[in-house]
Structures are given as C-alpha cells and as structure tokens.
Design an enzyme around this catalytic site. Structure first.
Site: not given
Ligand code: NAP
Length: 279
Positions: A49, A93, A116
């Site tokens: 990412k 994460q 997200d």
C-alpha cells in the site's frame, strides 16, 4: 475457455488515473498507515500500500508499533491522526494482535478519513446508496465487471462468504447494480445447487479448492476474491482454476485478479478523502 480478467493491468490504469488527478490538487494527499506487531502477511500488505501511494503521488506516514502496544496508546494515535490536517486517510492494518479491540479502533477513525470504509457510518452510507467511500475489495470487483462490460442488472449473483469486509458489502453493491443476489455462508446447505444458478459467482471464503467445475454454470462469470496458500506454499484462491476456467466465460486469476484491484481502489478512496478535505 474463459477470458482471464487482468486485475493487474486494470489496477495499473486506475492508479495512473489517480496519479493524474492527484497532480491537479492544491496539495499532496496523505495516508497514515498503522501496523501493530510483526505479522509477516500484514507487513507485505502494508509495504504494498505504501508503494502504491508513492506511485500515485500520495504521501504515506508510517506508524509501526510493537505488538505490546496498549489499546489506549493505539486509540491516542488514531485521535492524533484524526486531528492531523496532512492526513486524509487512516488505515489500521488488520488483524490486530491478540488483546487489542479492532471494533474500537474502527469506530475511533474519523469517518471522513476512513478510507477502508469499515466505520459503521460509512457502511451505513454505502448501504443506503449514498457512499463517500466504497469498500476496496467489493469496489474493485465492481470496477472489473464494468471494465469488461459484464452486465449485472437482472443477473443472478451468488456471493460465497458474508464477512463485513467482503461478502456483505459485495452483496450490497451487486444489489445496487440491480443484480439478484444470494449470499451463502458456512451454514448454507447444498452450496452447489445455489452456485450452479449463478450468472456471476463471487467467492470470498478462504478455503483452497472449495469451488469445483461441477459447481459452476457453463458461461458463468467467476470472481475469486480469496488469497490462500496451497500445500506447496503457492498463492491461490478458492476456485479450482484450471477446471473452472474451461467452463466459465470470465474468471479472475489468483494472484493478479482481485488483489491488485483492492489496492487500487484504496488509492481512489484517498483521493476522494483529500478532495473532501479541500485539497
Ligand atoms: P472471513 O471473515 O473468514 O469470512 C469467510 C466467510 O466464508 C464467512 O462468511 C464464512 O461463513 C464463509 N464460509 C466458511 N466456510 C464456508 C463454506 N464451506 N461454504 C460457504 N461459506 C463458507 O474472510 P474474509 O475476510 O471475507 O476473506 C475471505 C477470503 O478473501 C480470504 O481468503 C481472504 O484472504 C481473502 N481476501 C482477499 C482480499 C483481496 O484483496 N483479494 C481482500 C480481503 C479478503 P460464516 O459467516 O458462517 O462463518
């Protein structure tokens, strides 16, 4: 023989488009990436990412924390990032190490920085058809269907898996695209009878070899979201690729299918966040 949907090439196009749009902004967008502990798979995902951000002209701020980090420390960091004007998106994460409460962290991220799309506010906005952000994996699947001009309206769609991250939002987006959607899970009896009805079959379970050719209608579109390791340690999905490829009309490979698209859609969400923050 099915057409292989090239997620890698399509993701490169999406990222290039983001990069070009980033150049037109008044400032560089920023993503804060929080990684707690030393889960090797998470480290790989996070590095991916961060390198996507670099490719797209997005700044990334790395916050690597030890596994012993307390919930309080983690929430304090999230709050500090919520207040930081250089940070447009916050990504924590998952999974978090044992003992840390993921839901609390998801709830603590400001919805306008929730790139997200895990926060209940954004999940709600998406489910009523008024999204700010779209969840990256299901949005990546929808983008692949669009790019390959695969119609969803009026089609029978079957989604295997009902997680908050993939299965449920996938079913929601397919419904909003006027598909007729069935969601299956571990308690669904006679899975094959349902999967055989699918014009579009999206598989997001995490079980090697789950979907065999006899479960697929000839000419179906098969999207394999899963990322597993087979007995030889090789990356693979849930679909038995060779035999299903011979029967489907379109299929996504693993790797090189949904995975790169997920990453590309994250970049798009960061761009959206930056725009919404006036960049
Ligand atoms: P998850 O939270 O473990 O959910 C798995 C789902 O599969 C659950 O809803 C479960 O049912 C269902 N299930 C389990 N066994 C089943 C069976 N035999 N038949 C039908 N359904 C069954 O997993 P997830 O986070 O959604 O991820 C799913 C897969 O996608 C994993 O391989 C993951 O690595 C991958 N993934 C890939 C990406 C990407 O970018 N490509 C992104 C996210 C996830 P219950 O609800 O009844 O337990």
């Amino acid at each position: 023989m099915a057409v292989r949907i090239d997620g890698k090439a399509l993701a490169a196009q999406v990222k290039e488009q983001v990069r070009r749009e980033v150049e037109t902004l008044s400032r560089q967008p920023g993503l804060a990436v929080i990684l707690v502990g030393d889960n090797p798979a998470s480290q790989v995902y996070v590095r991916g990412k961060e390198s996507d951000c670099a490719e797209c002209g997005i700044r990334s701020f790395s916050h690597r924390l030890p596994a012993q980090t307390s919930q309080k420390e983690l929430l304090e960091l999230v709050e500090q990032l919520n207040q930081d004007a250089a940070v447009d998106g916050i990504l924590c994460q998952l999974p978090l190490p044992e003992g840390l409460n993921e839901d609390q962290v998801i709830h603590a991220i400001a919805p306008d920085k929730d790139v997200d799309c895990f926060h209940p506010f954004n999940v709600g906005q998406m489910s009523i058809g008024a999204p700010t952000f779209l969840p990256c994996t299901p949005a990546g699947v929808m983008e692949m269907l669009r790019a390959y001009e695969i119609p969803v309206a009026g089609k029978r769609c079957v989604v295997l898996g009902r997680s908050n991250i993939v299965g449920k939002p996938m079913a929601m987006l397919l419904t909003q695209a006027d598909g007729t959607v069935t969601v299956c899970h571990s308690r669904t009896p006679d899975l094959a009878a349902l999967t055989r009805e699918a014009d579009i079959l999206v598989v997001a379970v995490g079980r090697v070899g789950l979907v065999t050719a006899d479960m697929v209608r000839p000419g179906a579109v098969v999207i394999d979201v899963a990322m597993n390791r087979n007995a030889d340690g090789k990356l693979c999905g849930d679909v038995v690729f060779d035999e299903v490829e011979a029967k489907a009309s379109y299929i996504t490979p693993v790797p090189g299918g949904v995975g790169p698209m997920t990453r590309a859609m994250l970049m798009r969400n960061i761009l959206t966040a930056a725009r919404n923050h006036g960049a």
